[in-house]
Motif scaffolding. Structure first.
Motif, PDB file in Angstrom:
ATOM      1  N   ALA A  47      -6.009   1.572   2.283  1.00  0.00           N
ATOM      2  CA  ALA A  47      -5.638   1.046   0.964  1.00  0.00           C
ATOM      3  C   ALA A  47      -5.457  -0.465   1.011  1.00  0.00           C
ATOM      4  O   ALA A  47      -5.869  -1.185   0.093  1.00  0.00           O
ATOM      5  CB  ALA A  47      -4.355   1.719   0.473  1.00  0.00           C
ATOM      6  N   GLY A  48      -4.841  -0.961   2.081  1.00  0.00           N
ATOM      7  CA  GLY A  48      -4.682  -2.404   2.225  1.00  0.00           C
ATOM      8  C   GLY A  48      -6.020  -3.114   2.347  1.00  0.00           C
ATOM      9  O   GLY A  48      -6.249  -4.148   1.720  1.00  0.00           O
ATOM     10  N   ALA A  55       0.842  -1.193   0.000  1.00  0.00           N
ATOM     11  CA  ALA A  55       0.000   0.000   0.000  1.00  0.00           C
ATOM     12  C   ALA A  55       0.874   1.239   0.000  1.00  0.00           C
ATOM     13  O   ALA A  55       1.982   1.230   0.548  1.00  0.00           O
ATOM     14  CB  ALA A  55      -0.925   0.008   1.217  1.00  0.00           C
ATOM     15  N   GLY A 114      -2.514  -1.347  -3.222  1.00  0.00           N
ATOM     16  CA  GLY A 114      -3.491  -0.284  -3.051  1.00  0.00           C
ATOM     17  C   GLY A 114      -2.797   1.062  -2.990  1.00  0.00           C
ATOM     18  O   GLY A 114      -1.748   1.193  -2.355  1.00  0.00           O
ATOM     19  N   ASP A 119       0.454   5.798   0.131  1.00  0.00           N
ATOM     20  CA  ASP A 119      -0.398   6.968   0.336  1.00  0.00           C
ATOM     21  C   ASP A 119       0.384   8.194  -0.117  1.00  0.00           C
ATOM     22  O   ASP A 119       1.382   8.554   0.503  1.00  0.00           O
ATOM     23  CB  ASP A 119      -0.771   7.060   1.820  1.00  0.00           C
ATOM     24  N   LEU A 129      -2.741   4.101   4.531  1.00  0.00           N
ATOM     25  CA  LEU A 129      -2.140   2.796   4.249  1.00  0.00           C
ATOM     26  C   LEU A 129      -3.070   1.666   4.672  1.00  0.00           C
ATOM     27  O   LEU A 129      -3.275   0.702   3.923  1.00  0.00           O
ATOM     28  CB  LEU A 129      -0.803   2.660   4.991  1.00  0.00           C
TER      29      LEU A 129
END
Length: 398
Positions: free
Chosen positions: A375-376, A82, A144, A84, A372
């Protein structure tokens, strides 16, 4: 699940992952499937390495008879990457399938340098993080990415992003997949992209407020954006534009980076506060500079942050009246006591009492890790959703 014959192995996995049914007997009871059929479909999940027997020992079966062994999602069979992105900084991490961060890195990465350079560098970061975490590239099931702009969730492309010049319509998924392959030599993996405020909201809601059915996060950094989670799902709008409150007009004369005058972000974002500080002779060029000044207790920065909070609170009074969330979380560079005080002053003054009677106004729990974690989680929920799980099981040959 609509009928017994249509209950797939992916559906059973979803029941176990959600905790709704964690034994063979419970799965039979919930789905109406026979013991043999449940066993057959669970066998596929065991062979894929997605399920394991729980460590807690046997529990009473809802169908009576012998105690049943509990089932658990096996989060050790793969990892997620992930990242960001902010305007001048980024974070990246390796996470387990249940959201634990195994290794992470933060550093300067300037979004204005363009997608080729930024995504190419992220591929290098990912390779180094996998080595640090002790995992192979072929253990990665997906990537992600959180970005500071509106995203079309169908294509993964940003749409007219005010603070991401050169990124409009760019194939982020394809470039990041290539960068990962170039730096690791691994086969391509799925790449998912969403707005940073959306993913921060998703991460924070899942970790800290899983029972909140209407959750809103407002990120105030270089720009201003909001993420809304309703019923456990991110609300994105028709084409990813939901939550873009930084471009609500507030009647000021300031020119926004989107090209319009009077946007909330032009007067109350971290970037706007930084400009006002710079005009007063205080060195500040970005929201992160303002954050550092606030941490140090700089009086002028504190005063401007409180004023910015009041301007944001005025807009949020309307938003809260419309959405009636249970939690309103303030995050980002300005998310300190001064800004939060300003938000509360105007929010509670202008919003209907009924809209705020059961509202919690809080600051971030996960901090810089929120994007993070979100997104994961986005990757995991996508890859292990019932229909997608069935497709992946077929591709694995089980």
């Amino acid at each position: 699940m609509t009928g017994r014959g249509q209950v797939s192995a992916g559906d059973l996995l979803e029941l176990v992952r959600s905790g709704r049914a964690t034994t063979r007997g419970a799965l039979q009871q919930v789905t109406g499937l026979s013991r043999a059929t449940v066993g057959q479909r669970l066998d596929r999940l065991f062979r894929a390495g997605w399920l394991r027997e729980g460590a807690g020992g046997p529990v009473d079966s809802p169908l009576g008879g012998r105690p049943s062994i509990t089932l658990e999602f096996d989060d050790a069979h793969a990892v997620v990457l992930a990242a960001d992105l902010d305007t001048r900084h980024a974070r990246a991490a390796v996470l387990t399938l249940t959201g634990e961060i195994l290794a992470e890195h933060g550093g300067t990465l300037v979004v204005e340098d363009g997608p080729e350079a930024v995504l190419g560098e992220l591929g290098r970061w990912f390779a180094e993080l996998l080595e640090k975490a002790g995992h192979r590239a072929d253990e990665v099931c997906g990537i992600g990415l959180a970005v500071p702009g509106p995203v079309d969730s169908e294509t993964g492309r940003v749409v007219q992003p005010p603070i991401m010049p050169g990124w409009d319509g760019y194939d982020i998924r394809g470039r990041l997949a290539r960068s990962f392959r170039e730096h690791t030599g691994a086969a391509p993996v799925p790449v998912l992209v969403d707005n940073d405020a959306n993913l921060m909201a998703y991460g924070e809601q899942r970790v800290g407020y899983p029972d909140c059915s209407a959750f809103m996060l407002v990120k105030v950094s270089t720009g201003i954006g909001a993420g809304v989670v309703v019923g456990g799902t991110v609300y994105r709008g028709i084409d990813g534009g939901a939550g873009d409150i930084g471009h609500i007009r507030v009647g000021a004369e300031a020119l926004c980076r989107c090209g319009s005058y009077g946007c909330l972000a032009a007067v109350a974002s971290g970037g706007a506060v930084a400009r006002r500080l710079a005009e007063a002779g205080v060195p500040a060029a970005s929201g992160s500079d303002v954050r550092d000044l606030l941490t140090a207790g700089h009086p002028e920065a504190l005063g401007l942050a409180r004023e910015a909070g009041r301007q944001v609170g005025d807009v949020l009074a309307t938003v809260v009246t419309l959405l009636n969330p249970g939690v309103l979380m303030i995050a980002g560079d300005l998310a300190g006591t001064a800004f939060l005080t300003g938000v509360r002053e105007l929010l509670y003054q202008r919003a209907l009492p009924r809209s705020t009677a059961h509202l919690e106004v809080v600051t971030s729990r996960l901090g810089e890790r929120a994007g993070l974690v979100g997104a994961g989680a986005m990757v995991v929920e996508h890859l292990y959703a019932p229909e997608r799980a069935e497709q992946r099981l077929a591709a694995l040959g089980v």
